[in-house]
Design an enzyme around this catalytic site. Structure first.
Site, PDB file in Angstrom:
ATOM      1  N   GLU A 106       6.982   4.168  -6.684  1.00 13.04           N
ATOM      2  CA  GLU A 106       7.337   2.762  -6.904  1.00 13.04           C
ATOM      3  C   GLU A 106       7.245   2.392  -8.380  1.00 13.04           C
ATOM      4  OE1 GLU A 106       5.641  -1.699  -6.072  1.00 13.04           O
ATOM      5  OE2 GLU A 106       5.191  -0.183  -4.550  1.00 13.04           O
ATOM      6  N   HIS A 143       5.596   7.320   2.875  1.00  9.48           N
ATOM      7  CA  HIS A 143       4.583   8.354   2.678  1.00  9.48           C
ATOM      8  C   HIS A 143       3.824   8.626   3.975  1.00  9.48           C
ATOM      9  CE1 HIS A 143       4.438   7.794  -1.970  1.00  9.48           C
ATOM     10  NE2 HIS A 143       5.318   8.698  -1.600  1.00  9.48           N
ATOM     11  N   SER A 200      -0.404   5.071  -1.418  1.00  6.16           N
ATOM     12  CA  SER A 200      -1.234   4.209  -2.256  1.00  6.16           C
ATOM     13  C   SER A 200      -1.970   3.163  -1.430  1.00  6.16           C
ATOM     14  CB  SER A 200      -0.367   3.510  -3.312  1.00  6.16           C
ATOM     15  OG  SER A 200      -1.126   2.586  -4.061  1.00  6.16           O
TER      16      SER A 200
END
Length: 320
Positions: free
Chosen positions: A136, A50, A234
């Site tokens: 995930e 990401h 995240s």
């Protein structure tokens, strides 16, 4: 001719560890090595990690990022699965279409997949602590038949879980969660289900834990914090939250262009860190932008050192 006004002083505490973790290094290296060995184009399903800077730099080298396997043609050019992992259905579809695939799933995510499979074989109810919709989490839940993994993102979710039905119960976690938040959710699970099975070792990865500890220590010494990372990362979001919890005015920025300078008005000290998928080049750009506006003094706060290395898939370990 008036003299240039002096720049205000700014103490910058640079967190260490920060930035790329071993899983991200491995995933990016897999793509780079695949380009060397098989030539462009190389296809990657979803973002390899990401971070737009990383993705754009790979696009420039001939990587094509796709959302679904249907966008990749069969042939000698590989399709790489991202570091976040995929559901079991993805490699099965690839095999059915005779696609050449390479799995760049982080080994620590694969560890959680294996834990889920073991619990399933032993007939246990499985609770996954994680964030709904994160790649995930989608990949981990997709290791087992639909409905066999229940997601819990908060203590409220734990309270809403079905009561003990006589089956043994176990929990696993997303690897990039807030250590403190997860500890509270686990405590709630253990209060409801005292015999619950937990991971033999923490599922939250070493890099996530280390980066949170570093920013927590730095945040106690400064007035503000800048976390370099993507909004959809995240672990980067968790770093911002950890700093805020320590009383810092924290901001998450993709690069130096995202800095909210107004938030730094009258601030004399700032911590700088980076999420596990953010390259050091972006940290350097942020430091450069701070130096352009302030008389910067940089000190590094090191809470631990990291030596973790994950090997590449066997077929990619030697250059072509």
């Amino acid at each position: 001719m008036s003299a240039t006004a002096p720049k205000p002083p700014l103490r910058v505490v640079l967190c260490a560890p920060r930035g790329f973790c071993a899983g991200v290094v491995r995933a990016v290296d897999i793509v780079e090595r695949a380009l060397q060995r098989y030539g462009a184009p190389v296809y990657v399903r979803h973002e390899i990690v990401h971070n737009k800077f990383v993705v754009d730099s790979l696009k420039a080298k001939g990587v094509i990022f796709i959302k679904e396997l249907s966008e990749a043609p069969p042939g000698p050019h590989p399709v790489i699965f991202s570091a976040h992992g995929v559901t079991k259905a993805v490699p099965e579809e690839a095999k059915a279409r005779n696609l050449f695939t390479i799995d760049a799933t982080c080994p620590l995510v694969t560890k959680v997949h294996r834990e889920a499979q073991v619990h399933f074989k032993r007939g246990r109810r499985i609770i996954l602590i994680g964030h709904a919709g994160h790649p995930e989490v989608v990949g981990t839940m997709g290791q087992l038949p639909p409905g066999r993994v229940t997601l819990a993102s908060s203590i409220s979710d734990v309270k809403r879980l079905e009561p003990d039905d006589g089956r043994p119960i176990a929990y696993i976690t997303q690897t990039t969660l807030s250590v403190d938040d997860t500890r509270e959710i686990v405590a709630a699970l253990k209060a409801r289900f005292p015999a619950i099975y937990g991971p033999p070792n923490e599922d939250i990865c070493y890099a996530t834990t280390n980066r949170q500890e570093a920013v927590k220590a730095a945040a106690r010494q400064v007035e503000a914090a800048i976390v370099v990372g993507a909004a959809n990362s995240s672990n980067s979001q968790r770093l911002r939250e950890v700093a805020e919890r320590e009383g810092c005015a924290a901001q998450l920025v993709a690069d130096e262009r995202g800095i909210d300078w107004a938030a730094l008005t009258n601030v004399g000290s700032v911590a700088v860190t980076a999420g596990a998928s953010a390259p050091e080049a972006l940290v350097e750009r942020v430091l450069g932008a701070l130096s352009a506006r302030y008389d910067v003094t940089i000190e590094t706060l090191t809470t631990t050192s990291e030596s973790m290395i994950f090997p590449l898939p066997r077929d990619l370990r030697e250059p072509a």
